[in-house]
Design a protein around this motif. Structure first.
Motif, PDB file in Angstrom:
ATOM      1  N   SER A 142       0.863  -1.181   0.000  1.00 61.93           N
ATOM      2  CA  SER A 142       0.000   0.000   0.000  1.00 61.93           C
ATOM      3  C   SER A 142       0.897   1.227   0.000  1.00 61.93           C
ATOM      4  CB  SER A 142      -0.922   0.007   1.225  1.00 61.93           C
ATOM      5  OG  SER A 142      -0.166   0.198   2.418  1.00 61.93           O
ATOM      6  N   TYR A 143       0.258   2.393  -0.110  1.00 59.51           N
ATOM      7  CA  TYR A 143       1.051   3.623  -0.137  1.00 59.51           C
ATOM      8  C   TYR A 143       1.808   3.831   1.168  1.00 59.51           C
ATOM      9  CZ  TYR A 143      -2.199   6.000   3.005  1.00 59.51           C
ATOM     10  OH  TYR A 143      -2.925   6.375   4.091  1.00 59.51           O
ATOM     11  N   ARG A 144       1.356   3.159   2.244  1.00 56.83           N
ATOM     12  CA  ARG A 144       2.040   3.287   3.526  1.00 56.83           C
ATOM     13  C   ARG A 144       3.405   2.591   3.528  1.00 56.83           C
ATOM     14  NH1 ARG A 144       1.024   5.980   7.964  1.00 56.83           N
ATOM     15  NH2 ARG A 144       1.271   4.137   9.274  1.00 56.83           N
ATOM     16  N   ARG A 145       3.636   1.747   2.549  1.00 59.12           N
ATOM     17  CA  ARG A 145       4.887   1.001   2.484  1.00 59.12           C
ATOM     18  C   ARG A 145       5.865   1.602   1.478  1.00 59.12           C
ATOM     19  NH1 ARG A 145       4.555  -3.548   5.459  1.00 59.12           N
ATOM     20  NH2 ARG A 145       2.458  -4.238   6.048  1.00 59.12           N
ATOM     21  N   ILE A 146       5.609   2.828   1.054  1.00 61.98           N
ATOM     22  CA  ILE A 146       6.557   3.551   0.212  1.00 61.98           C
ATOM     23  C   ILE A 146       7.616   4.169   1.120  1.00 61.98           C
ATOM     24  CG2 ILE A 146       6.857   5.439  -1.424  1.00 61.98           C
ATOM     25  CD1 ILE A 146       3.970   5.026  -2.293  1.00 61.98           C
ATOM     26  N   CYS A 147       8.872   3.841   0.874  1.00 59.87           N
ATOM     27  CA  CYS A 147       9.980   4.299   1.731  1.00 59.87           C
ATOM     28  C   CYS A 147      10.854   5.294   0.966  1.00 59.87           C
ATOM     29  CB  CYS A 147      10.831   3.121   2.187  1.00 59.87           C
ATOM     30  SG  CYS A 147       9.912   1.869   3.123  1.00 59.87           S
ATOM     31  N   ALA A 148      11.290   6.295   1.687  1.00 62.24           N
ATOM     32  CA  ALA A 148      12.123   7.341   1.075  1.00 62.24           C
ATOM     33  C   ALA A 148      13.562   6.868   0.922  1.00 62.24           C
ATOM     34  CB  ALA A 148      12.086   8.604   1.930  1.00 62.24           C
ATOM     35  N   GLY A 149      14.265   7.459  -0.052  1.00 59.47           N
ATOM     36  CA  GLY A 149      15.690   7.217  -0.238  1.00 59.47           C
ATOM     37  C   GLY A 149      16.508   8.417   0.209  1.00 59.47           C
ATOM     38  N   SER A 150      17.810   8.313   0.047  1.00 58.53           N
ATOM     39  CA  SER A 150      18.694   9.398   0.469  1.00 58.53           C
ATOM     40  C   SER A 150      18.451  10.672  -0.326  1.00 58.53           C
ATOM     41  CB  SER A 150      20.157   8.969   0.303  1.00 58.53           C
ATOM     42  OG  SER A 150      20.439   7.841   1.082  1.00 58.53           O
ATOM     43  N   LEU A 151      18.055  10.543  -1.580  1.00 58.45           N
ATOM     44  CA  LEU A 151      17.750  11.734  -2.377  1.00 58.45           C
ATOM     45  C   LEU A 151      16.550  12.476  -1.805  1.00 58.45           C
ATOM     46  CD1 LEU A 151      18.316  10.539  -6.057  1.00 58.45           C
ATOM     47  CD2 LEU A 151      19.558  12.334  -4.863  1.00 58.45           C
ATOM     48  N   HIS A 152      15.548  11.757  -1.315  1.00 57.34           N
ATOM     49  CA  HIS A 152      14.402  12.413  -0.681  1.00 57.34           C
ATOM     50  C   HIS A 152      14.833  13.136   0.596  1.00 57.34           C
ATOM     51  CE1 HIS A 152      12.628   9.075  -3.044  1.00 57.34           C
ATOM     52  NE2 HIS A 152      11.642   9.926  -3.281  1.00 57.34           N
ATOM     53  N   GLN A 153      15.653  12.459   1.399  1.00 56.75           N
ATOM     54  CA  GLN A 153      16.082  13.043   2.672  1.00 56.75           C
ATOM     55  C   GLN A 153      16.973  14.265   2.470  1.00 56.75           C
ATOM     56  OE1 GLN A 153      17.979   9.788   4.651  1.00 56.75           O
ATOM     57  NE2 GLN A 153      16.117   8.540   4.721  1.00 56.75           N
ATOM     58  N   ALA A 154      17.751  14.267   1.386  1.00 59.43           N
ATOM     59  CA  ALA A 154      18.668  15.382   1.135  1.00 59.43           C
ATOM     60  C   ALA A 154      18.061  16.441   0.235  1.00 59.43           C
ATOM     61  CB  ALA A 154      19.951  14.857   0.502  1.00 59.43           C
ATOM     62  N   ASN A 155      16.824  16.256  -0.214  1.00 60.19           N
ATOM     63  CA  ASN A 155      16.193  17.212  -1.128  1.00 60.19           C
ATOM     64  C   ASN A 155      16.135  18.602  -0.497  1.00 60.19           C
ATOM     65  OD1 ASN A 155      15.017  18.047  -3.461  1.00 60.19           O
ATOM     66  ND2 ASN A 155      13.097  16.928  -3.188  1.00 60.19           N
ATOM     67  N   GLY A 156      16.647  19.582  -1.218  1.00 59.29           N
ATOM     68  CA  GLY A 156      16.741  20.928  -0.677  1.00 59.29           C
ATOM     69  C   GLY A 156      18.042  21.194   0.045  1.00 59.29           C
ATOM     70  N   GLY A 157      18.917  20.205   0.051  1.00 56.07           N
ATOM     71  CA  GLY A 157      20.187  20.358   0.765  1.00 56.07           C
ATOM     72  C   GLY A 157      21.322  19.688   0.021  1.00 56.07           C
ATOM     73  N   TYR A 158      22.102  18.874   0.750  1.00 56.98           N
ATOM     74  CA  TYR A 158      23.331  18.302   0.215  1.00 56.98           C
ATOM     75  C   TYR A 158      23.363  16.793   0.481  1.00 56.98           C
ATOM     76  CZ  TYR A 158      24.594  23.227   0.381  1.00 56.98           C
ATOM     77  OH  TYR A 158      24.599  24.589   0.219  1.00 56.98           O
ATOM     78  N   LEU A 159      23.800  16.055  -0.535  1.00 60.76           N
ATOM     79  CA  LEU A 159      23.937  14.607  -0.426  1.00 60.76           C
ATOM     80  C   LEU A 159      25.398  14.246  -0.692  1.00 60.76           C
ATOM     81  CD1 LEU A 159      22.776  11.746  -0.154  1.00 60.76           C
ATOM     82  CD2 LEU A 159      22.265  11.802  -2.604  1.00 60.76           C
ATOM     83  N   ILE A 160      26.021  13.548   0.259  1.00 61.92           N
ATOM     84  CA  ILE A 160      27.429  13.153   0.161  1.00 61.92           C
ATOM     85  C   ILE A 160      27.495  11.664  -0.139  1.00 61.92           C
ATOM     86  CG2 ILE A 160      29.649  13.102   1.349  1.00 61.92           C
ATOM     87  CD1 ILE A 160      28.607  15.337   3.159  1.00 61.92           C
ATOM     88  N   LEU A 161      28.225  11.305  -1.190  1.00 65.92           N
ATOM     89  CA  LEU A 161      28.317   9.910  -1.627  1.00 65.92           C
ATOM     90  C   LEU A 161      29.769   9.527  -1.844  1.00 65.92           C
ATOM     91  CD1 LEU A 161      25.456   9.924  -4.295  1.00 65.92           C
ATOM     92  CD2 LEU A 161      25.322   8.977  -1.990  1.00 65.92           C
ATOM     93  N   ASP A 162      30.074   8.270  -1.591  1.00 67.29           N
ATOM     94  CA  ASP A 162      31.388   7.707  -1.895  1.00 67.29           C
ATOM     95  C   ASP A 162      31.398   7.313  -3.365  1.00 67.29           C
ATOM     96  OD1 ASP A 162      33.559   5.873  -2.275  1.00 67.29           O
ATOM     97  OD2 ASP A 162      33.709   5.716  -0.102  1.00 67.29           O
ATOM     98  N   ALA A 163      32.272   7.943  -4.149  1.00 69.55           N
ATOM     99  CA  ALA A 163      32.276   7.726  -5.601  1.00 69.55           C
ATOM    100  C   ALA A 163      32.579   6.283  -5.955  1.00 69.55           C
ATOM    101  CB  ALA A 163      33.298   8.660  -6.260  1.00 69.55           C
ATOM    102  N   GLU A 164      33.487   5.660  -5.241  1.00 67.40           N
ATOM    103  CA  GLU A 164      33.848   4.279  -5.567  1.00 67.40           C
ATOM    104  C   GLU A 164      32.680   3.329  -5.325  1.00 67.40           C
ATOM    105  OE1 GLU A 164      37.350   0.991  -4.538  1.00 67.40           O
ATOM    106  OE2 GLU A 164      37.302   2.940  -3.537  1.00 67.40           O
ATOM    107  N   LYS A 165      31.978   3.495  -4.199  1.00 70.97           N
ATOM    108  CA  LYS A 165      30.810   2.661  -3.925  1.00 70.97           C
ATOM    109  C   LYS A 165      29.704   2.938  -4.935  1.00 70.97           C
ATOM    110  CE  LYS A 165      31.617   2.330   1.056  1.00 70.97           C
ATOM    111  NZ  LYS A 165      31.077   2.651   2.410  1.00 70.97           N
TER     112      LYS A 165
END
Length: 593
Positions: A142-165
């Motif tokens: 159901s729509y209640r089981r839609i989970c956010a990703g890191s892009l959602h959490q960082a939306n409006g800000g900054y997302l830091i990622l390890d390039a190699e991973k």
């Protein structure tokens, strides 16, 4: 019978209107229920509408809830409904599953722009996912089981990622570029492009406004820049961090504060001034420079935890320099199995390295071996043979496909040196073979070039070389000695062998003058030098090294290009001229035939 028939006719006429009565009654009851429900929920919804009147999506959502609640309450919660027999908790769960909003991300207004680091950037963790539950063998969602990703959490800000991973996991790099280019996040299966659709819900597309920061090595940056044409368009700002920190008053103060903070945060005992000095020296050793600290601060911070253990075992109140040195010695012991095995093989004669006497065409070179996390120096015997002919200088390592390109380049420079200094008045004709003995692995680097040249001149002139010396250095065709790497490990590797056999004051190492600033030797080496038991010489020209190794004068050319008689260079020219004349005579005999 007539009365019965009349009654039946009357009842028939009356009962024909009964379904209509029932429909009318049901409509009125439903309307009554609707009015009652509206009266009950309207105050609650009105409060929410007033609170979120500036958010159009929330107002629309509340309106849809109101319209649907009237149906749900009648169908599920009223007497006679399908859920009448169930407990109130079950009824409440149904309402929550059907109406409670699914808050993907909640950012408080006073918290500022979000800064998110994703340590495990697989596709689902980055772009979100839809979870499923097992209901009697069937996967439901159901729509209640839609989970956010890191892009959602960082939306409006900054997302830091390890390039190699990021480049390791499938579909992630292309998906990230697609999201940044389109400016929106779409929760979908990464396998949909392959024709495999595992998503039963289609969440709305969410506008994306995020700054992505990739952290990685220079190699990965240059690789992406070369292989991905869109990389520079999307990641326009490069921050290239240095591996070293200049050693000055300010950096020393900040380094000391960081070390003390680490000790306090980790629960370790306080650091003394001497302990901090030991950590600074260790950091300079990691950078291989007396005037720079290593930017790999974690390598130094880890020493504090180990030193704290020795401090507690000694029941001391503070961590002193002795505890730092104990921690460093213990780390070297743990990583030193291979270096110890090599040393034992040298001591029992399995690996032939002389540290006393003299020999022609033999010299002790210095190498650095990197195996896993262990890096250590070790001496290696270089031998050279010279004989008449014009085959040139043969690099046996290259012929055996053990010598890499830079090492082969260093050997080729030797021919240029001989031609420039010795063969200006006659053609250079020589046959010589150079080998690094008992070496069975790939060899690279040109730090053996100085030793190979001195060994070649020794074999050419028949002048013996002191075996109590070891030498390292790169050269150019004009005889200038150039800097090399790993100078501390190389000196300490030869020192360990000499110490094990017994220091006699004759043992020494020759290094390039340009490497003086790189000297960060262990205290035992410094003490041996101070006591006159071991020496470290620096040279800037080949002639200086030859004089140290042989004890004879190299000799300087006069205005006519002639060297003093009996000097090393004079003997070298004489021998080369003799070989050249022999080659010329052979050529004449072949021509006559």
């Amino acid at each position: 019978h007539r009365h019965v028939e009349e009654l039946e006719d009357y009842l028939g006429d009356v009962l024909l209107e009964l379904p209509q009565w029932r429909r009318t009654m049901a409509l009125k009851i439903r309307q009554l229920d609707t009015d009652t429900i509206s009266l009950a929920i309207e105050p609650l919804l009105a409060e929410l509408r007033d609170k979120y009147q500036a958010v159009d999506d929330v107002i629309a959502y509340l309106s849809d809830i109101k319209n649907n609640l009237e149906i749900t309450i009648v169908d599920c919660l009223m007497p006679g409904s399908s859920l009448e027999a169930q407990a109130n908790s079950s009824k409440k769960l149904v309402l929550i599953e059907q109406y409670a909003p699914n808050i993907l991300v909640d950012h408080k207004q006073e918290s500022g722009a979000p800064v998110v680091y994703e340590p495990h950037p697989i596709y689902q963790n980055l772009f979100g996912r839809i979870e499923y539950a097992n209901d009697q063998g069937t996967l439901v969602t159901s729509y209640r089981r839609i989970c956010a990703g890191s892009l959602h959490q960082a939306n409006g800000g900054y997302l830091i990622l390890d390039a190699e991973k990021l480049l390791t996991y499938p579909f992630v790099w292309d998906g990230l570029k697609r999201a940044l280019q389109s400016g929106c996040i779409e929760i979908e299966s990464p396998y949909s492009e392959l024709g495999v659709n595992t998503i039963t819900l289609k969440p709305e597309v969410i506008p994306l406004n995020v700054k992505v920061i990739l952290v990685g090595s220079r190699d990965i940056y240059y690789l992406l820049e070369e292989l991905d044409n869109e990389f520079n368009e999307m990641f326009k700002i490069l921050a290239d961090f240095d591996n070293y920190i200049p050693l000055n008053r300010e950096s020393i103060q900040q380094f000391a504060l960081l070390m003390m903070k680490q000790a306090a945060d980790s629960g370790a005992r306080p650091l003394t001034r001497a302990a901090i000095e030991g950590l600074i020296e260790h950091s300079c050793r990691l950078s291989e420079n007396q005037h720079q600290l290593s930017a790999r601060i974690n390598d130094t911070l880890e020493i504090i935890g180990e030193a704290n253990l020795y401090c507690r075992q000694a029941q001391a109140d503070v961590i002193d320099r002795a505890h730092i040195e104990q921690a460093l010695a213990a780390r070297e012991y743990r990583n030193g199995r291979i270096s110890q095995d090599i040393l034992e093989e040298m001591l029992d004669g399995t690996i032939l390295i002389d540290t006393e006497g003299e020999a022609i065409g033999k010299i002790n070179g210095l190498t650095v071996l990197e195996i896993g996390g262990s890096c250590f120096g070790s001496p290696a015997r270089i031998t050279t043979t010279v004989y008449p002919g014009s085959r040139g200088i043969v690099d046996i390592e290259r012929e055996a496909e053990l010598g890499q390109a830079i090492h082969s380049k260093g050997v080729m420079i030797l021919t240029g040196y001989l031609g420039h200094f010795y063969a200006q008045q006659f053609p250079l004709a020589i046959s010589a073979s150079i080998a690094i003995e008992q070496s069975y692995n790939l060899i690279d680097g040109d730090s053996a070039a100085l030793g190979e040249l001195c060994c070649l001149i020794s074999a050419l002139t028949r002048i013996p070389i002191k075996q109590s010396f070891a030498i390292t250095g790169s050269i150019n065709q004009y005889g200038e000695v150039q800097a090399i790497g790993g100078v501390n490990e190389k000196i300490e590797g030869f020192f360990r062998l000499c110490k094990a056999r017994g220091l006699n004051g004759q043992h020494a190492v020759i290094i390039p003058s340009a490497n003086k600033r790189n000297l960060m030797l262990k205290q035992e080496v410094i003490d041996a030098v101070a006591d006159g038991l071991f020496s470290v010489y620096t040279v800037s020209r080949v002639d200086e090294a030859l004089e140290l190794l042989t004890g004879e004068i190299a000799g300087e050319a006069d205005s006519d290009g002639n060297y003093p008689e009996m000097s090393i260079n004079f003997k070298a020219i004489s021998r080369l001229k003799e070989i050249s004349e022999m080659a010329s005579e052979d050529d004449k005999e072949e021509s006559a035939l």
